[in-house]
Design an enzyme around this catalytic site. Structure first.
Site, PDB file in Angstrom:
ATOM      1  N   ARG A  36      38.478  40.537  26.115  1.00 32.21           N
ATOM      2  CA  ARG A  36      39.344  39.550  25.036  1.00 32.21           C
ATOM      3  C   ARG A  36      40.755  39.812  25.054  1.00 32.21           C
ATOM      4  O   ARG A  36      41.354  39.180  23.891  1.00 32.21           O
ATOM      5  CB  ARG A  36      39.526  40.946  24.376  1.00 32.21           C
ATOM      6  CG  ARG A  36      40.416  40.891  22.766  1.00 32.21           C
ATOM      7  CD  ARG A  36      39.454  42.540  21.722  1.00 32.21           C
ATOM      8  NE  ARG A  36      38.706  43.429  22.223  1.00 32.21           N
ATOM      9  CZ  ARG A  36      37.913  43.364  21.022  1.00 32.21           C
ATOM     10  NH1 ARG A  36      38.146  42.469  19.807  1.00 32.21           N
ATOM     11  NH2 ARG A  36      36.398  43.101  20.966  1.00 32.21           N
ATOM     12  N   GLY A  41      38.718  47.128  23.146  1.00 30.21           N
ATOM     13  CA  GLY A  41      38.231  46.537  23.010  1.00 30.21           C
ATOM     14  C   GLY A  41      37.721  46.461  21.114  1.00 30.21           C
ATOM     15  O   GLY A  41      39.043  46.634  20.364  1.00 30.21           O
ATOM     16  N   LYS A  52      41.816  52.044  10.163  1.00 25.96           N
ATOM     17  CA  LYS A  52      42.232  53.468   9.467  1.00 25.96           C
ATOM     18  C   LYS A  52      43.814  52.880   9.262  1.00 25.96           C
ATOM     19  O   LYS A  52      44.463  54.016   8.214  1.00 25.96           O
ATOM     20  CB  LYS A  52      42.953  54.815  10.665  1.00 25.96           C
ATOM     21  CG  LYS A  52      41.341  55.728  10.685  1.00 25.96           C
ATOM     22  CD  LYS A  52      39.790  55.184  10.812  1.00 25.96           C
ATOM     23  CE  LYS A  52      39.458  54.843  10.447  1.00 25.96           C
ATOM     24  NZ  LYS A  52      37.690  54.167  10.639  1.00 25.96           N
ATOM     25  N   SER A 146      29.371  46.319  20.583  1.00 27.28           N
ATOM     26  CA  SER A 146      28.609  45.535  20.129  1.00 27.28           C
ATOM     27  C   SER A 146      29.239  44.637  19.131  1.00 27.28           C
ATOM     28  O   SER A 146      30.576  44.914  19.452  1.00 27.28           O
ATOM     29  CB  SER A 146      28.255  46.528  18.890  1.00 27.28           C
ATOM     30  OG  SER A 146      29.239  47.512  18.305  1.00 27.28           O
ATOM     31  N   GLY A 181      26.055  46.717   2.833  1.00 24.38           N
ATOM     32  CA  GLY A 181      25.549  47.585   2.924  1.00 24.38           C
ATOM     33  C   GLY A 181      26.656  49.053   2.824  1.00 24.38           C
ATOM     34  O   GLY A 181      27.766  48.501   2.896  1.00 24.38           O
ATOM     35  N   GLY A 183      27.014  51.710   4.196  1.00 26.07           N
ATOM     36  CA  GLY A 183      27.719  52.302   5.834  1.00 26.07           C
ATOM     37  C   GLY A 183      28.949  52.595   5.584  1.00 26.07           C
ATOM     38  O   GLY A 183      29.883  52.679   4.829  1.00 26.07           O
ATOM     39  N   GLU A 188      34.767  51.542   4.053  1.00 26.12           N
ATOM     40  CA  GLU A 188      35.884  51.938   4.319  1.00 26.12           C
ATOM     41  C   GLU A 188      36.801  51.244   4.123  1.00 26.12           C
ATOM     42  O   GLU A 188      37.281  50.892   3.445  1.00 26.12           O
ATOM     43  CB  GLU A 188      36.000  52.533   5.730  1.00 26.12           C
ATOM     44  CG  GLU A 188      35.746  53.462   6.311  1.00 26.12           C
ATOM     45  CD  GLU A 188      35.797  54.129   7.817  1.00 26.12           C
ATOM     46  OE1 GLU A 188      35.583  55.188   7.746  1.00 26.12           O
ATOM     47  OE2 GLU A 188      36.317  52.719   8.517  1.00 26.12           O
ATOM     48  N   VAL A 238      19.317  42.006  -0.484  1.00 26.52           N
ATOM     49  CA  VAL A 238      20.114  40.856  -0.389  1.00 26.52           C
ATOM     50  C   VAL A 238      18.942  39.686   0.007  1.00 26.52           C
ATOM     51  O   VAL A 238      17.803  39.884   0.842  1.00 26.52           O
ATOM     52  CB  VAL A 238      21.265  40.278   0.450  1.00 26.52           C
ATOM     53  CG1 VAL A 238      21.966  39.276   0.101  1.00 26.52           C
ATOM     54  CG2 VAL A 238      22.184  41.443  -0.342  1.00 26.52           C
ATOM     55  N   HIS A 446      46.568  80.800   5.627  1.00 24.62           N
ATOM     56  CA  HIS A 446      46.792  80.721   3.836  1.00 24.62           C
ATOM     57  C   HIS A 446      48.171  79.938   3.740  1.00 24.62           C
ATOM     58  O   HIS A 446      49.010  80.854   4.189  1.00 24.62           O
ATOM     59  CB  HIS A 446      46.171  82.156   3.455  1.00 24.62           C
ATOM     60  CG  HIS A 446      46.841  81.943   1.806  1.00 24.62           C
ATOM     61  ND1 HIS A 446      45.367  81.609   0.946  1.00 24.62           N
ATOM     62  CD2 HIS A 446      47.508  82.443   1.407  1.00 24.62           C
ATOM     63  CE1 HIS A 446      46.266  81.574   0.051  1.00 24.62           C
ATOM     64  NE2 HIS A 446      47.190  81.986  -0.087  1.00 24.62           N
TER      65      HIS A 446
HETATM   66  P1  NAI Z   1      25.908  51.894   9.065  1.00 25.48           P
HETATM   67  O1  NAI Z   1      25.300  51.641   9.614  1.00 25.48           O
HETATM   68  O2  NAI Z   1      26.959  53.077   9.438  1.00 25.48           O
HETATM   69  O3  NAI Z   1      25.596  51.436   7.169  1.00 25.48           O
HETATM   70  C1  NAI Z   1      24.711  49.584   7.237  1.00 25.48           C
HETATM   71  C2  NAI Z   1      23.946  49.749   6.034  1.00 25.48           C
HETATM   72  O4  NAI Z   1      23.944  48.631   5.307  1.00 25.48           O
HETATM   73  C3  NAI Z   1      23.289  50.996   6.218  1.00 25.48           C
HETATM   74  O5  NAI Z   1      23.220  52.026   4.576  1.00 25.48           O
HETATM   75  C4  NAI Z   1      21.649  50.048   5.753  1.00 25.48           C
HETATM   76  O6  NAI Z   1      21.196  50.881   5.022  1.00 25.48           O
HETATM   77  C5  NAI Z   1      22.112  49.388   4.912  1.00 25.48           C
HETATM   78  N1  NAI Z   1      21.387  47.842   4.976  1.00 25.48           N
HETATM   79  C6  NAI Z   1      21.062  47.234   6.116  1.00 25.48           C
HETATM   80  N2  NAI Z   1      20.481  46.389   5.805  1.00 25.48           N
HETATM   81  C7  NAI Z   1      20.470  46.099   4.274  1.00 25.48           C
HETATM   82  C8  NAI Z   1      20.539  44.804   3.833  1.00 25.48           C
HETATM   83  N3  NAI Z   1      20.076  43.746   4.342  1.00 25.48           N
HETATM   84  N4  NAI Z   1      21.010  45.112   2.616  1.00 25.48           N
HETATM   85  C9  NAI Z   1      22.089  45.992   1.747  1.00 25.48           C
HETATM   86  N5  NAI Z   1      21.993  46.957   2.773  1.00 25.48           N
HETATM   87  C10 NAI Z   1      21.704  47.148   4.139  1.00 25.48           C
HETATM   88  O7  NAI Z   1      26.882  49.943   9.340  1.00 25.48           O
HETATM   89  P2  NAI Z   1      28.131  49.565   9.778  1.00 25.48           P
HETATM   90  O8  NAI Z   1      28.136  49.882   8.180  1.00 25.48           O
HETATM   91  O9  NAI Z   1      28.109  48.320   9.884  1.00 25.48           O
HETATM   92  O10 NAI Z   1      29.002  50.143  10.741  1.00 25.48           O
HETATM   93  C11 NAI Z   1      28.638  49.819  12.050  1.00 25.48           C
HETATM   94  C12 NAI Z   1      28.479  50.728  13.123  1.00 25.48           C
HETATM   95  O11 NAI Z   1      29.860  51.105  13.459  1.00 25.48           O
HETATM   96  C13 NAI Z   1      28.447  52.171  12.568  1.00 25.48           C
HETATM   97  O12 NAI Z   1      27.010  52.884  13.741  1.00 25.48           O
HETATM   98  C14 NAI Z   1      29.528  52.567  12.477  1.00 25.48           C
HETATM   99  O13 NAI Z   1      28.854  54.699  13.377  1.00 25.48           O
HETATM  100  C15 NAI Z   1      30.619  52.700  13.339  1.00 25.48           C
HETATM  101  N6  NAI Z   1      31.364  52.502  12.461  1.00 25.48           N
HETATM  102  C16 NAI Z   1      31.900  54.074  12.642  1.00 25.48           C
HETATM  103  C17 NAI Z   1      32.901  54.253  11.863  1.00 25.48           C
HETATM  104  C18 NAI Z   1      33.559  55.606  12.067  1.00 25.48           C
HETATM  105  O14 NAI Z   1      33.716  56.122  12.854  1.00 25.48           O
HETATM  106  N7  NAI Z   1      34.895  56.126  10.982  1.00 25.48           N
HETATM  107  C19 NAI Z   1      33.954  53.431  10.810  1.00 25.48           C
HETATM  108  C20 NAI Z   1      33.354  52.167  10.704  1.00 25.48           C
HETATM  109  C21 NAI Z   1      32.609  51.996  11.757  1.00 25.48           C
END
Ligand code: NAI
Length: 467
Positions: A36, A41, A52, A146, A181, A183, A188, A238, A446
């Site tokens: 990179r 990473g 953050k 990833s 999505g 997630g 965030e 979608v 407290h």
């Molecule tokens: P994610 O796995 O957290 O969420 C993906 C979401 O997309 C799920 O709710 C799923 O049901 C939905 N989805 C999947 N296909 C879809 C579709 N075709 N249409 C609509 N919804 C759909 O994945 P995300 O948010 O992309 O994050 C990736 C990785 O990065 C995660 O594994 C996460 O652990 C990590 N991450 C961690 C953070 C933290 O620790 N605060 C912050 C950002 C990412």
């Protein structure tokens, strides 16, 4: 061959760089290959750290604009300077990535700049700007991380159809943003741009957000985000995304209906998960096997099918979390040095850094039911916590799940202020095999938010004091 190493780590993210440092501390002659241009990473460069920074800055802006007045702080002319905000974020990232480089020097880890390819089980070739250098090594750790997945037929061009990378660097606030999505990333980044003034709609395939999380918390989380103005189209698929130039047309359909709907937005963020990044490593030829999801197969000691080639972090099974990768990096380094490194996958906390934060460790109610384990629940709302009350941050609760016979804590789920930090206490408690009674009898200062944890532990035995 220009050098001989005990270990070459491919990938300088949280898994890889931590593994390299620990291995060097244990006396292994170690190198880390990174293409990179900066270490750290995805997490440090285009993930956890910049997000953050923006979450913190956007929350400050939002509070100054919306909350201060009611709290007796009268400021006028609060204005947003996106360029300055981004440069603030970039500076934080730069300092931290340089910090890792410093740690490499301090620990005598060789930093090999370029793309690493496994030439044989005992050699790695590094390609850098047309230059090719081969290195001998006794062991290899693959920590290549990833990349963002997309939807079938949808090309992420980082202009109008964006991944988290572009969502962290927009030069102005889009009028509207559709997040695909619900997630970690979607919620965030959706929160950041909502606070800065965008109209945000989240389209989620499932009938709830954050799959895998305790459902009661996930439902509460969605209600709170909806109150903040984020719109949700749950249980919706979608169908297509078309870039019309100045805006994007998203066609989607509720899983309960047969007729599609469309929505127009200035930008759409694709946040439907990430995929292990293993391209170009030469794995097929070497004989390193992957599973049906493209993850590298490893045994309990993180060994691939080739015994001296290991893999850790997002390229193997398990949650794609920086801290999980770090633990695996340390475990592999210690195993290589003849120690007994291991990772306790039952106690890996997860945090979503929205406002309020959401944090959990251990099993959810749904998982306990599935595993046939009988449990007791103790809950305590932040509304009854004095510190949360004086800070006007009363949304959310602490929920502790304990074994109904032994009282051992099996899972803790929190939605509320600062719970991303508070969850560490619960992870420690679980590592020590604590019972809810142990937590209930531990003196908590407290007035702090952590008293809500003590009260939830008391509530497991139906004896909370303040609720
Ligand atoms: P994610 O796995 O957290 O969420 C993906 C979401 O997309 C799920 O709710 C799923 O049901 C939905 N989805 C999947 N296909 C879809 C579709 N075709 N249409 C609509 N919804 C759909 O994945 P995300 O948010 O992309 O994050 C990736 C990785 O990065 C995660 O594994 C996460 O652990 C990590 N991450 C961690 C953070 C933290 O620790 N605060 C912050 C950002 C990412």
């Amino acid at each position: 061959m220009s050098d001989n190493f005990d270990l070459i780590v491919i990938g300088g993210g949280p898994g890889g760089y931590v593994c390299a440092i620990r291995a060097a501390q244990l006396g292994l002659k170690t190198a880390c290959v990174e293409s990179r241009g900066t270490l750290g990473g995805t997490c440090l460069n285009v993930g956890c750290i910049p997000s953050k920074s923006l979450l913190n800055l956007s929350e400050n802006y939002h509070k100054a604009k919306k909350n201060f007045f009611n709290q007796g702080i009268e400021v006028s002319d609060v204005r947003l300077n996106v360029e300055k905000m981004m440069s603030n974020k970039n500076k934080s990232v730069q300092v931290l990535t340089k910090g890792v480089e410093f740690l490499f020097k301090k620990n005598k880890v060789s930093y090999l700049k370029g793309k690493g390819v496994i030439f044989s089980p005992t050699s790695v070739v590094v390609y850098d700007q047309g230059k090719k250098t081969a290195y001998n090594t006794k062991n290899i750790v693959i920590a290549t991380g990833s990349y963002s997945s997309s939807l079938p037929g949808v090309k992420i061009d980082e202009k109008n159809i964006i991944s988290s990378t572009a969502a962290l660097s927009l030069s102005s606030v889009p009028k509207s943003l559709v997040v695909i999505g619900g997630g970690y990333i979607g919620l965030e980044m959706g929160s950041v741009w909502k606070r800065l003034g965008a109209e945000v709609t989240v389209i989620e395939n499932l009938p709830f957000i954050t799959p895998g999380m305790d459902r009661e918390v996930s439902n509460e989380f969605q209600k709170i985000l909806a109150k903040q103005g984020i719109k949700f189209k749950l249980n919706s698929k979608v169908l297509s995304i078309k870039d019309l130039g100045s805006e994007v047309k998203i066609e989607y359909q509720s899983n309960e209906k047969n007729t599609p709907d469309t929505i127009l937005a200035n930008k759409t963020l694709i946040a439907v998960g990430r995929k292990p990044y293993t391209e170009g490593l030469n794995l097929n030829k070497i004989g390193v096997k992957k599973d049906e999801k493209g993850r590298i197969k490893v045994n309990k000691k993180f060994q691939t099918d080739i015994k001296n080639i290991y893999a850790i972090g997002d390229v193997i099974d398990g949650p794609m979390l920086a801290h999980k990768a770090e633990e695996e990096g340390i475990a592999v380094a210690e195993l290589l040095a003849g120690q007994s490194g291991h990772v306790n996958y039952d106690v890996i906390p997860g945090v979503i850094y929205t406002s309020p934060e959401v944090a959990y460790v251990g099993r959810s109610e749904e998982q306990l039911k599935k595993d046939g384990i009988k449990y007791k629940i103790g809950k305590f709302p932040f509304l009854a916590n004095s510190r949360a009350k004086v800070n006007n941050e009363t949304e959310g609760f602490v929920k502790i799940l304990a074994d109904s016979k032994s009282d051992r804590v099996l899972g803790v789920h929190i939605i509320g202020p600062h719970c991303g930090d508070m969850i560490a206490e619960m992870a420690l408690a679980m590592e020590f095999g604590a019972s809810a009674e142990d937590i209930a009898r531990t003196c908590h200062a407290h007035p702090t938010h952590t008293e809500a944890i003590k009260e939830a532990a008391l509530a497991v035995d139906k004896r909370p004091i303040h609720f």
